[in-house]
Structure formats: C-alpha cells, structure tokens
Scaffold this active site. Structure first.
Site, PDB file in Angstrom:
ATOM      1  N   SER A 149       0.841  -1.195   0.000  1.00  0.00           N
ATOM      2  CA  SER A 149       0.000   0.000   0.000  1.00  0.00           C
ATOM      3  C   SER A 149       0.879   1.249   0.000  1.00  0.00           C
ATOM      4  O   SER A 149       1.997   1.235   0.529  1.00  0.00           O
ATOM      5  CB  SER A 149      -0.860  -0.015   1.263  1.00  0.00           C
ATOM      6  OG  SER A 149      -1.305   1.290   1.564  1.00  0.00           O
ATOM      7  N   TYR A 162      -0.652  -0.717   9.973  1.00  0.00           N
ATOM      8  CA  TYR A 162      -0.900  -1.125   8.589  1.00  0.00           C
ATOM      9  C   TYR A 162       0.327  -0.844   7.693  1.00  0.00           C
ATOM     10  O   TYR A 162       0.735  -1.681   6.891  1.00  0.00           O
ATOM     11  CB  TYR A 162      -2.133  -0.353   8.115  1.00  0.00           C
ATOM     12  CG  TYR A 162      -2.625  -0.629   6.729  1.00  0.00           C
ATOM     13  CD1 TYR A 162      -3.318  -1.801   6.420  1.00  0.00           C
ATOM     14  CD2 TYR A 162      -2.451   0.319   5.708  1.00  0.00           C
ATOM     15  CE1 TYR A 162      -3.806  -2.020   5.128  1.00  0.00           C
ATOM     16  CE2 TYR A 162      -2.941   0.106   4.428  1.00  0.00           C
ATOM     17  CZ  TYR A 162      -3.619  -1.058   4.149  1.00  0.00           C
ATOM     18  OH  TYR A 162      -4.102  -1.277   2.883  1.00  0.00           O
ATOM     19  N   LYS A 166       2.391  -3.611   5.636  1.00  0.00           N
ATOM     20  CA  LYS A 166       2.414  -3.542   4.167  1.00  0.00           C
ATOM     21  C   LYS A 166       3.848  -3.474   3.631  1.00  0.00           C
ATOM     22  O   LYS A 166       4.155  -4.078   2.611  1.00  0.00           O
ATOM     23  CB  LYS A 166       1.608  -2.326   3.693  1.00  0.00           C
ATOM     24  CG  LYS A 166       0.098  -2.526   3.822  1.00  0.00           C
ATOM     25  CD  LYS A 166      -0.359  -3.777   3.089  1.00  0.00           C
ATOM     26  CE  LYS A 166      -1.847  -3.808   2.815  1.00  0.00           C
ATOM     27  NZ  LYS A 166      -2.278  -5.129   2.295  1.00  0.00           N
TER      28      LYS A 166
HETATM   29  P1  NAI Z   1     -11.948  -5.252   0.798  1.00  0.00           P
HETATM   30  O1  NAI Z   1     -12.260  -5.060   2.229  1.00  0.00           O
HETATM   31  O2  NAI Z   1     -13.017  -4.989  -0.202  1.00  0.00           O
HETATM   32  O3  NAI Z   1     -11.412  -6.699   0.577  1.00  0.00           O
HETATM   33  C1  NAI Z   1     -10.675  -7.376   1.539  1.00  0.00           C
HETATM   34  C2  NAI Z   1     -11.248  -8.745   1.728  1.00  0.00           C
HETATM   35  O4  NAI Z   1     -10.434  -9.526   2.572  1.00  0.00           O
HETATM   36  C3  NAI Z   1     -12.607  -8.733   2.362  1.00  0.00           C
HETATM   37  O5  NAI Z   1     -13.548  -9.368   1.511  1.00  0.00           O
HETATM   38  C4  NAI Z   1     -12.427  -9.485   3.685  1.00  0.00           C
HETATM   39  O6  NAI Z   1     -13.569 -10.273   4.053  1.00  0.00           O
HETATM   40  C5  NAI Z   1     -11.225 -10.331   3.378  1.00  0.00           C
HETATM   41  N1  NAI Z   1     -10.556 -10.771   4.572  1.00  0.00           N
HETATM   42  C6  NAI Z   1     -10.296 -10.048   5.675  1.00  0.00           C
HETATM   43  N2  NAI Z   1      -9.630 -10.799   6.582  1.00  0.00           N
HETATM   44  C7  NAI Z   1      -9.468 -12.025   6.042  1.00  0.00           C
HETATM   45  C8  NAI Z   1      -8.826 -13.218   6.490  1.00  0.00           C
HETATM   46  N3  NAI Z   1      -8.230 -13.267   7.692  1.00  0.00           N
HETATM   47  N4  NAI Z   1      -8.807 -14.273   5.678  1.00  0.00           N
HETATM   48  C9  NAI Z   1      -9.448 -14.230   4.460  1.00  0.00           C
HETATM   49  N5  NAI Z   1     -10.052 -13.123   4.002  1.00  0.00           N
HETATM   50  C10 NAI Z   1     -10.064 -12.030   4.777  1.00  0.00           C
HETATM   51  O7  NAI Z   1     -10.725  -4.299   0.467  1.00  0.00           O
HETATM   52  P2  NAI Z   1      -9.922  -3.987  -0.858  1.00  0.00           P
HETATM   53  O8  NAI Z   1      -9.919  -2.552  -1.007  1.00  0.00           O
HETATM   54  O9  NAI Z   1     -10.389  -4.782  -1.982  1.00  0.00           O
HETATM   55  O10 NAI Z   1      -8.506  -4.441  -0.444  1.00  0.00           O
HETATM   56  C11 NAI Z   1      -7.806  -5.523  -0.975  1.00  0.00           C
HETATM   57  C12 NAI Z   1      -6.366  -5.429  -0.559  1.00  0.00           C
HETATM   58  O11 NAI Z   1      -5.818  -4.276  -1.124  1.00  0.00           O
HETATM   59  C13 NAI Z   1      -6.149  -5.301   0.921  1.00  0.00           C
HETATM   60  O12 NAI Z   1      -5.002  -6.030   1.293  1.00  0.00           O
HETATM   61  C14 NAI Z   1      -5.928  -3.845   1.138  1.00  0.00           C
HETATM   62  O13 NAI Z   1      -5.152  -3.588   2.262  1.00  0.00           O
HETATM   63  C15 NAI Z   1      -5.183  -3.495  -0.144  1.00  0.00           C
HETATM   64  N6  NAI Z   1      -5.251  -2.089  -0.508  1.00  0.00           N
HETATM   65  C16 NAI Z   1      -6.378  -1.548  -0.999  1.00  0.00           C
HETATM   66  C17 NAI Z   1      -6.408  -0.207  -1.343  1.00  0.00           C
HETATM   67  C18 NAI Z   1      -7.581   0.398  -1.969  1.00  0.00           C
HETATM   68  O14 NAI Z   1      -7.512   1.564  -2.392  1.00  0.00           O
HETATM   69  N7  NAI Z   1      -8.675  -0.302  -2.047  1.00  0.00           N
HETATM   70  C19 NAI Z   1      -5.264   0.655  -1.113  1.00  0.00           C
HETATM   71  C20 NAI Z   1      -4.089  -0.026  -0.673  1.00  0.00           C
HETATM   72  C21 NAI Z   1      -4.112  -1.358  -0.366  1.00  0.00           C
END
Ligand code: NAI
Length: 712
Positions: A149, A162, A166
C-alpha cells in the site's frame, strides 16, 4: 495473442469483494480454475461468513468458469492451499490480497490493533505462500502477488500498524523473488488504489465509484502470466495508470578519513552532500549496496593515491578550508624506499602499451637484451610510492578531504638513465600550496635517490576540489609550467590503441586506486566505466616521443611535463601529436575515437645529440667546446645545489686551439648553487686543466681516455 490462464490454478485471498473479487472473475474469465477465499469478516477483521466467497463463485460459474469457495482465514495458510489441491490438483498462482484495517493514531494503537494487522496481512501472506512454495518449486512454475500500500511506502497518519505490515510484505517479496528465481517462481508487489469498502470511509463517494478495481486487475493478471518475466518488482496502480518503483540512493559522501575516528561533526558538516540526489544511483540488490561499502573501504585504504584523474564523488565542491599554507609549505613527507628489479621495469613497459610486436620494444621487455633498459617514465613509480605510503594526510596544515583529490599535472626529470634494479629512496616535500578559488593546488616535489645519488625529480600538482578560498596565492614560481604547442600542424602523429585490460595491467605497477578497475567505484565517481590511469597515457605519450625522436634511447630523455585534462577509457586509442622545436618535443594527446584532448600543454626535453653535438658545429672560428660548456651551464642551473653538495670543488679549463690559449671556463661546484664562468676567474680554482679544443670534445664524447689527455 490474448493472455490465457487455461490449465492454471489460482488462489485469491480475500476474494469475496473489492479488488480480490475482480481478480477472481478476471482469472476465471481467461480459463483459470479459481479458489475464491474469503473469511467474510468485517473491515476490522470481526465476524465470519461464507456468503461473500459463495457469491463470487456463483458469478464465475454462471459465466461458465471454474471456481470453488474457501472460507478459512489466511492465518490457516495450509488449508487454503489444500483447497486448491483437493479441487484442482495443483496450485500455480497465489494472490495475497485479504486485508483489514484498524486505523488509530500511533499512541492509541493497542496491542490487538497491532497484532491483528500483522497477523492478517504479513503473517497470513507468509503462511499461505509458504504452503504453496514447494508445489510451485516442484512444478517449476509459480506466480505470487503481495498487496502492499502507498501507506507503507510513504507512511500515512493513523496507519502505523498497517504501514508496517504492508512494507513488511514488500520485504518478504524481495527475498522470495531471489529465492524463487531459479524455480521460475516470481514474486511481485502492488500498491493499488481502488474504491472498495476499505476506502469508502476515507475517499469521497464519486472517487470510490470512479477508481474501479477493474483498473487494477489487468496488472495482476499480467504479472501472473507465464510470459511475464518480471520478478521482485513494486508497482503503484490505479485509475488505469501503472508505474514501477525502485530505490534511489544519493552518491553520498565518505565522512571518515584513513586512520582517524569518525565523528558526528563530520556527518553534520557533510549533511547536504549526503542528502544530495544529484546523479543518484539505483542500487537493485544487497550485493550492489554492499559493493559500494567495500569500495569505500578500498578507497580509504588507498586514500593518498593521487594516481590519476578524479576519485569518487569528485564533482562536489564543499570548501573544507582546512589549509594553512604557512604551516604546510616546506613540510617533508616520511621518506620511502622502493625496491625493484627487471620485473617491475618490464611490467611497467607492458602497462604503458609496449609490445613484442614491435621489435625495438624488446630492449624494454627482455632482461636478456644487450641494451635492456628501464623506460624513463618509470621514474614516476618510486615517487608515487612515496605518497602511497601515507604521507600527504599527515602533513600539518593540509586538513583536506582526500577523496576530492585530482591529479592535475606531472613533471619528471631524470639526471641519469634509471637503473633496472636496486633500491630507490624518495623524499617528498610540500613545495607550495596555491589557492585557485574552487580548489587548492598542492605542489609536491619528490627527489629520488639511488645509493645517495640523485636519480630523478618529480613534481606532482594535485588539485583538491573544494579546498580553495583560504586566501592563498594563485601561482607559484616553483611550479614547472605547461607550454602550448606551436601553431602549426604536428611534425609527427602516432596512434596507438590501449587494450581493454590496459588499466588492469598498469595498476600492477603500484597505483591500486579502485577507480581504475572496479565498475561500481567508477560509477560512484560519475564515470561510465573504470578509467585509465592518467600516468598510463603519460607513459604512452613519452614512449611515442622516445621512439620518434630519440631512436628509443633512454639516455636521450631529460624531462617531461603534462597536464591531465580528461580521462581515457581502456580500449580507446591514444593519438599523440608531436612538434619538434630543437630538443624540445611538444605533445598533445587525444582519444582518437572522440577527438577529446586528454594531455595538454605537454612537452619532453631530450638531451642534445646529433644535431647539436660538437661534431656538427660549423668549423672554423668557434670552439667546439663552447657548446659543451653551454650544456654544463644548463645542468648547473637545474642541479647546481645537488652537485655542490656532492663535488665541493672549483675546476678551471684552459682551452687551446692551434697551440694557443683560446678560452677559459671555470666550473664552480663549491659555492652557493654552483656557477659557470667564462673568461678569467677572479677566485681560486682547486684544479686547472689545460686541454686542446679537439681533445676536450673527444674526451667528452668518450673517444679519448681522460687520463691519457691529462698525461698529455
Ligand atoms: P476489501 O475489504 O473490499 O477486501 C478485503 C477482503 O479480505 C474482504 O472481503 C475481507 O472479508 C477479506 N478478509 C479479511 N480478513 C481475512 C482473512 N483473515 N482471511 C481471508 N479473508 C479475509 O478491500 P480492498 O480494497 O479490496 O482491499 C484488498 C487489498 O488491497 C487489501 O489487502 C488492502 O489492504 C489493499 N489495498 C487496498 C487499497 C484500496 O484503495 N482499495 C489501497 C491499498 C491497499
């Protein structure tokens, strides 16, 4: 051709929503069998539900794709991989995407806030990837994505936990890329930006809607395809834009001096330079990083090496102003001893490009040759050793940064042909220190003796970048001057190529500065490759003159002066242009390929022979001996005080012609700096010789035995 994932098995963690869902759909659309993992937790990691993963699997299946759901936490890494093996028999691609947030300002971050974030992001990615590793290794194929990130790369308020996790994942990826390379396991990291439930609390709704996960997913698919050879990369991606990141490192600054403790004041004083990103480098491995540290150690070891041309970090101009001319001038460096034999002479000759291809080089390359000799410019080697023994840095009043030293000019004079073996002792003195504004010039005079007898004199002009401004004088009467060549086409031009290994060979003669051999060290100094020693080009030019105008006779060589202007790269050709003006041969050396002048204002003085010898004097009227005395006058001027010390006597010569007194000369090697008088001598001579003009000249030429002449 479109990129297919037919036959590939992909695990996407956290694929129940957001970015992970998009990846799962896209992989499946292109033929992959997908394990859709999602714990179904809330954004803070609380709760559990199979709904999210199931929904995505349904979507995929509805479109004719292959997918299974998995509801385990990434903390049970083995189970996720087992799901892939159970359903599809293999695992090819792992996208570590699952994530949660527990944002808090740093002092309010609880143990749980910290631990949960590390556990899900960093430890979860570790556990899942480790479970997949051996399968990938055995099948010699694997593609792994880590999701970092911008918060980790740049930091972000309220995201200490975080950010740490990351960037921890980036560190993990960097090493996996190295360990996996030979098994065709590639690991890359992305820092995405997309609208999702994680970002909807921090981004305005229209931005969340516009920054679609579908603008991130194509990068992930490409990085996971077998055509993609990227490994260990870090990419920022979002809104349809992708950029790659890398580390940049300033050229930095050595703040330590040889044999001296390092201190924080030196760090403070060089801070701007340490942080100056001008001409920054981009190290891409710990090897490269370490190599530069090793180069620093080497450089500090050879700190007094003013071998040739700039050392590292040469372009900077920090005034250290640690110069006190009154204290430094006249200081003597500790004397140094140089032992050598034919091996060093031959090695030097090879180092300055002599070759057995040229039959008349053999006298310098073969110790069994009847005229085996040492090249005159070898005379710089023992004097250089004097400085390498560590003298300059210990001189009081010369508190300068020795990494900023450039070899500006060189003068060498031989008083007799160099021996081919023996012990030479050199004594170096700080002759003068000049203030050139942008830098200081140190003029170092070195006398080299063989068994107490002066053999040669060297004058090094050393330019210290950034050390000027101490209020000293700009010029010195002690400095041997460079001279421009005549304004006409050269009388002779010799082109000679250096070899790719010229510097590697030349350094064996004693200038061990890594600038001439170590590519990363040269890069630190701003050079595209290791450069040739300036004194090597100097040796080339001198032997060109010796061959062209003195039939390779080292006894004809008197002196040489050069200014070093630009570096030469080993393998380039040197073009020596020569102009004959009496016994002075002006020289200019260029790199043939670039036409760049590398040695300027240079000249070699030869001892007179044929053209100016007494034999060739116009006969009748003038005495032949007159020319010999003029030469004696010149030598006394250059060497008088040395000779006075050794001889301590006054000799008078009555020269006769046709039985009559024709001239009187007196050589005073007893008083002051020595002198030559013509005509009646007012003082007292220790010895008076009466000899005919013819006999005198024959004696000087070695055709008559002096004892016989005396008896006559
Ligand atoms: P999101 O919250 O939509 O997706 C994350 C998913 O991971 C969720 O569906 C959640 O249920 C699942 N999850 C959480 N803990 C879990 C576990 N212990 N085991 C299995 N699944 C689990 O968020 P998003 O935005 O799609 O994020 C995806 C990745 O991208 C994350 O790692 C986030 O930190 C990273 N990220 C996202 C950014 C953004 O702008 N959306 C920015 C920087 C990083």
């Amino acid at each position: 051709m479109s990129l297919s994932f037919e036959g590939r098995v992909v695990l996407v963690t956290g694929a129940g929503g957001g970015l992970g869902r998009e990846y799962a759909l896209d992989f499946a659309k292109r033929g992959a069998s997908v394990v859709v993992n999602d714990l179904g937790a809330d954004t803070k990691g609380g709760g559990k539900s199979s709904a999210a993963a199931d929904k995505v699997v349904e979507e995929i299946k509805a479109k004719g794709g292959k997918a299974v759901a998995n509801y385990d936490s990434v903390e049970d890494g083995e189970k996720l991989i087992q799901a892939a093996l159970d359903s599809f028999g293999r695992i090819d691609i792992v996208v570590n995407n699952a994530g949660i947030l527990r944002d808090r300002s740093f002092p309010r971050t609880s143990d749980l806030d910290w631990d949960l974030i590390q556990r899900i992001h960093l430890r979860g990615s570790f556990l899942v990837t480790r479970a997949a590793w051996n399968h990938m290794k055995n099948q010699k194929f694997g593609r792994i994505i880590m999701t970092a990130s911008a918060a980790g790369i740049y930091g972000n308020f309220g995201q200490a936990n975080y950010s740490a996790a990351k960037l921890g994942m980036l560190g993990l990826a960097n090493t996996l890329a190295i360990e996996g390379r030979k098994y065709n396991i590639h690991c890359n990291t992305i820092a995405p930006v997309a609208g999702s439930r994680l970002t909807e609390t921090v981004m305005p709704p229209d931005l969340v809607a516009s920054l679609k996960p579908e603008y991130v997913s194509p990068l992930v698919l490409w990085l996971c395809h077998d055509q993609c050879q990227e490994n260990g990369g870090l990419f920022e991606v979002g809104a349809g834009w992708i950029g790659k990141l890398r580390w940049e490192r300033s050229r930095g600054r050595i703040v330590r001096q040889k044999n001296q403790p390092m201190n924080p004041e030196a760090v403070r004083d060089q801070w701007d330079k340490i942080c100056d990103f001008t001409d920054a480098t981009k190290p891409a491995s710990t090897g490269e990083s370490l190599q530069s540290m090793v180069s620093v150690l080497l450089q500090l070891e050879s700190q007094e090496t003013v071998g040739a041309n700039p050392t590292a970090a040469s372009a900077s101009a920090v005034s250290t102003s640690g110069i006190n001319p009154a204290q430094a001038i006249g200081q003597k460096l500790p004397p140094s001893t140089f032992n050598f034999n034919h091996i060093q002479c031959i090695l030097y000759a090879l180092g300055v490009g002599m070759s057995t291809k040229d039959p008349d080089h053999l006298r310098f390359l073969y110790e069994g040759h009847p005229d085996f000799s040492c090249l005159p410019t070898f005379g710089v080697i023992p004097s250089q050793a004097a400085m390498m023994d560590g003298g300059l840095s210990s001189v009081p009043g010369l508190n300068i940064d020795f990494t900023q030293v450039l070899h500006g000019e060189q003068y060498l004079e031989l008083y007799k042909p160099l021996p081919t073996s023996g012990e030479l002792t050199s004594q170096a003195t700080i002759a003068d220190v000049l203030d050139k504004g942008s830098g200081a010039v140190i003029i170092l005079d070195v006398n080299t003796y063989s068994r107490g007898e002066l053999v040669c004199f060297n004058q090094f002009s050393v330019f210290v970048v950034g050390a000027g401004g101490f209020g000293g004088k700009r010029t010195s009467e002690k400095a041997k001057a460079v001279l421009p060549p005549p304004q006409r086409a050269p009388d002779a031009v010799v082109i000679d190529s250096t070899t790719r290994d010229q510097a590697a060979l030349y350094r064996l003669s004693g200038d061990w500065n890594p600038l001439h051999i170590d590519p990363s060290f040269a890069a630190m100094g701003g050079f595209q490759a290791p450069i040739l020693h300036g004194l090597c080009s100097f040796g080339f030019a001198a032997r060109h003159v010796l061959k062209q105008f003195a039939a390779n006779d080292p006894s004809r060589f008197k002196s040489i002066k050069v200014r070093f202007v630009k570096p030469v790269l080993p393998g380039q050709s040197l073009q020596t242009e020569m102009w004959k003006e009496g016994n002075r041969i002006h020289i200019q050396s260029k790199v043939k390929e670039t036409d760049a002048v590398v040695l300027s204002g240079a000249y070699i003085d030869l001892h007179a022979t044929s053209e100016a010898s007494p034999e060739n004097l116009p006969q009748g009227g003038g005495l032949q001996s007159e020319l010999v005395f003029e030469e004696i006058r010149r030598r006394i001027k250059d060497l008088g005080s040395e000779l006075v010390k050794k001889v301590n006597a006054v000799f008078s010569w009555e020269i006769t012609k046709d039985g009559k007194n024709a001239a009187q000369w007196t050589i005073d090697l007893k008083n002051g700096g020595g002198a030559l008088h013509k005509g009646p001598y007012p003082g007292k001579a220790d010895l008076t010789f009466t000899v005919s003009d013819e006999n005198f000249v024959q004696m000087v030429q070695g055709k008559l035995n002096p004892q016989k002449v005396m008896i006559k």
